[in-house]
Design an enzyme around this catalytic site. Structure first.
Site, PDB file in Angstrom:
ATOM      1  N   HIS A  87       0.814  -1.214   0.000  1.00 56.61           N
ATOM      2  CA  HIS A  87       0.000   0.000   0.000  1.00 56.61           C
ATOM      3  C   HIS A  87       0.852   1.271   0.000  1.00 56.61           C
ATOM      4  CE1 HIS A  87       1.044   0.884   4.191  1.00 56.61           C
ATOM      5  NE2 HIS A  87       0.910  -0.424   4.414  1.00 56.61           N
ATOM      6  N   GLU A  95      -1.839  -6.879   7.691  1.00 55.04           N
ATOM      7  CA  GLU A  95      -0.510  -6.814   8.290  1.00 55.04           C
ATOM      8  C   GLU A  95      -0.515  -7.576   9.613  1.00 55.04           C
ATOM      9  OE1 GLU A  95       2.546  -6.910   8.175  1.00 55.04           O
ATOM     10  OE2 GLU A  95       3.125  -4.860   7.592  1.00 55.04           O
TER      11      GLU A  95
END
Length: 214
Positions: A18, A92
């Site tokens: 990202h 994550e």
């Protein structure tokens, strides 16, 4: 005379990190705290999306369900005309009590940089590797010849999941440079006219590719 071999259209997986967030810029551990992209992160995502759409014929998009990944994937969707599927297994690592802290604060709190966040309310790296690679295997099994699937996720989870997906020893992860924001990894299937090669069906074709902000 034997028939000439028919070229096999490659199957590709693109693992995209990202764009940058305010916490990234401050050096704060985000983990699964749902942080949005910073303005620069939006610019990075736009540039990466344009580069991916120009370089590859993207057929599908899968993303972590955390906001910073969702926002990044939305730019790729806009450039490619593909809808995004979201999978929480691509999140994550959960850093537990350390989320929101920088390295200095972590050392002050824990006395060292923990090898695992599990004792501090988070996850172990093997747990992250297992869930991420499981999601990636499911995607890989459905990639047809000629297809390119973009998977949008997070730096730590991508490296751990990549190693598990390719069958590497976990220690190899420490030899991989951290991915910069909106950098990507390309995986290409190893196959013949008879299908994927069972001994090593996917290989690392490129690592840490990126696109400059225009």
């Amino acid at each position: 005379m034997a028939e000439p071999a028919v070229p096999v259209e490659p199957r590709r997986l693109i693992l995209l990190r990202h764009g940058v967030t305010g916490w990234n810029a401050d050096g704060r551990y985000q983990g699964q705290t749902d942080i949005e992209l910073a303005e620069t992160g939006h610019q990075q995502a736009k540039a990466a999306a344009r580069a991916l759409a120009t370089t590859y014929a993207v057929t599908r998009l899968v993303s972590s369900d955390l906001m910073r990944a969702r926002q990044t994937a939305a730019y790729v969707a806009e450039e490619t005309g593909r809808e995004v599927a979201h999978d929480p297994r691509l999140r994550e690592v959960s850093a537990g009590q350390a989320e929101g802290m920088n390295r200095a604060q972590i050392y002050e709190r824990f006395g060292e940089m923990p090898a695992s966040w599990e004792p501090h309310g988070g996850e172990s790296w093997p747990t992250v590797a297992a869930r991420f690679s499981a999601a990636l295997h499911e995607v890989a099994e459905t990639v047809a010849p000629g297809e390119t699937v973009v998977v949008v996720a997070h730096g730590g989870a991508i490296r751990q999941g990549l190693a598990a997906f390719l069958g590497w020893d976990p220690s190899v992860v420490t030899t991989l440079a951290p991915l910069t924001n909106c950098a990507w990894i390309e995986l290409v299937a190893r196959e013949s006219t008879h299908g994927l090669i069972p001994s090593a069906p996917w290989r690392l074709a490129s690592y840490g590719m990126g696109a400059p902000i225009s």
